[in-house]
Design a protein around this motif. Structure first.
Motif, mmCIF file in Angstrom:
data_model
loop_
_atom_site.group_PDB
_atom_site.id
_atom_site.type_symbol
_atom_site.label_atom_id
_atom_site.label_comp_id
_atom_site.label_asym_id
_atom_site.label_seq_id
_atom_site.Cartn_x
_atom_site.Cartn_y
_atom_site.Cartn_z
ATOM 1 N N VAL A 1 0.857 -1.183 0.000
ATOM 2 C CA VAL A 1 0.000 0.000 0.000
ATOM 3 C C VAL A 1 0.897 1.238 0.000
ATOM 4 O O VAL A 1 1.756 1.376 0.878
ATOM 5 N N PRO A 2 0.749 2.139 -0.967
ATOM 6 C CA PRO A 2 1.595 3.348 -0.995
ATOM 7 C C PRO A 2 1.260 4.257 0.177
ATOM 8 O O PRO A 2 0.091 4.458 0.514
ATOM 9 N N VAL A 3 2.274 4.790 0.826
ATOM 10 C CA VAL A 3 2.071 5.651 1.992
ATOM 11 C C VAL A 3 2.716 7.006 1.743
ATOM 12 O O VAL A 3 3.619 7.150 0.910
ATOM 13 N N GLY A 4 2.250 7.994 2.488
ATOM 14 C CA GLY A 4 2.793 9.346 2.402
ATOM 15 C C GLY A 4 2.524 10.088 3.696
ATOM 16 O O GLY A 4 1.993 9.528 4.658
ATOM 17 N N ILE A 5 2.852 11.355 3.702
ATOM 18 C CA ILE A 5 2.719 12.162 4.908
ATOM 19 C C ILE A 5 1.263 12.296 5.343
ATOM 20 O O ILE A 5 0.961 12.464 6.541
ATOM 21 N N ARG A 6 0.333 12.198 4.394
ATOM 22 C CA ARG A 6 -1.079 12.341 4.745
ATOM 23 C C ARG A 6 -1.615 11.155 5.543
ATOM 24 O O ARG A 6 -2.720 11.220 6.061
ATOM 25 N N LEU A 7 -0.828 10.106 5.636
ATOM 26 C CA LEU A 7 -1.187 8.976 6.495
ATOM 27 C C LEU A 7 -1.376 9.438 7.946
ATOM 28 O O LEU A 7 -2.157 8.849 8.695
ATOM 29 N N LEU A 8 -0.683 10.512 8.329
ATOM 30 C CA LEU A 8 -0.760 11.016 9.704
ATOM 31 C C LEU A 8 -2.133 11.588 10.038
ATOM 32 O O LEU A 8 -2.426 11.839 11.211
ATOM 33 N N TYR A 9 -2.977 11.801 9.028
ATOM 34 C CA TYR A 9 -4.343 12.261 9.304
ATOM 35 C C TYR A 9 -5.129 11.223 10.100
ATOM 36 O O TYR A 9 -6.185 11.528 10.651
#
Length: 259
Positions: A132-140
């Motif tokens: 699953v691609p992850v990014g900084i918006r995962l912190l939401y």
């Protein structure tokens, strides 16, 4: 402010009691804490088999999608269900010493939060396995979970109170939760499964369904939730929690007499 002072004062008690409950739960079990992994995993496998294989769901990362829903729902349902008989099961404590009754609820939420943490570790492993691609918006996912915990606490306060007066409340709650489970989108996408605009509305008027949607959106699609809707449910949850705390404070002297 009184609430926060009391939470600070009794925090060590809540943590100690939560640890004792966890140790007691696995003391006489052969598999010990492994049950905390097997239960949600078995439920996930069943729903993935039925809806992913038999009904061929096209939802991306479907096993992770289902497991996130089960993790969040399981915490909520266990929290409100256990709150109904919480004061009766702790009669030996509240009849001897004074303790704010919502501290017992916080203690129970800590027990369930520890089990939930194990499930989130499994979610992380599954996300890696399914790439699953992850990014900084995962912190939401963090504000989503904060609102979720406030909502669980708020709802449980009322069941804690009325559970003292209504002996059959646990049976009624079991029926309501069973019905709610199937319209919360644990194993399907509500917005896609119902015709417009009913799916859209159903997803937003059911707070648990909406928060599950937000958590999945952050973790699986790296997208932020609707800030407006999240603020609305935050405000509603805080107001419900404040009302529940006042209700318990007003009636806590009567609980011991009735129990």
């Amino acid at each position: 402010m009184t609430f926060f002072r009391e939470v600070k004062k009794y925090w060590r008690f809540a943590v100690y009691a939560a640890k004792a409950d966890l140790e007691d739960e696995v003391a006489n079990s052969y598999l010990n804490w492994i049950w905390w992994i097997l239960e949600p995993l078995s439920s996930m496998l069943i729903y993935v088999l039925i809806f992913g294989v038999v009904f061929k769901s096209d939802e991306p990362y479907f096993p992770v999608f289902v497991f996130i829903g089960i993790t969040v729902w399981d915490y909520f349902s266990r929290c409100v269900t256990s709150s109904v008989n919480l004061l009766r099961s702790n009669q030996h404590i509240i009849s001897r010493v004074y303790i704010p009754k919502y501290i017992l609820l916080i203690q129970r939420m800590l027990v369930l939060a520890f089990k939930m943490l194990i499930c989130w570790v499994i979610v992380a492993v599954m996300m890696i396995a399914y790439r699953v691609p992850v990014g900084i918006r995962l912190l939401y996912v963090l504000p989503d979970l904060v609102v979720f915990f406030i909502l669980c606490f708020a709802c449980s306060l009322y069941f804690l109170h009325f559970g003292v007066y209504v002996s059959d409340l646990s049976r009624l709650l079991a029926i309501v939760l069973n019905l709610t489970f199937y319209v919360t989108g644990i194993f399907f996408n509500i917005q896609k499964s119902f015709p417009a605009p009913f799916g859209y509305l159903l997803q937003r008027i059911n707070p648990i369904a909406y928060l599950i949607f937000c958590i999945r959106k952050s973790l699986l699609h790296n997208e932020p939730p609707s800030i407006v809707m999240l603020c609305i449910w935050t405000l509603i949850s805080l107001l419900l929690a404040a009302g529940g705390i006042c209700l318990i404070r007003k009636n806590e002297n009567n609980y011991v007499k009735i129990i």
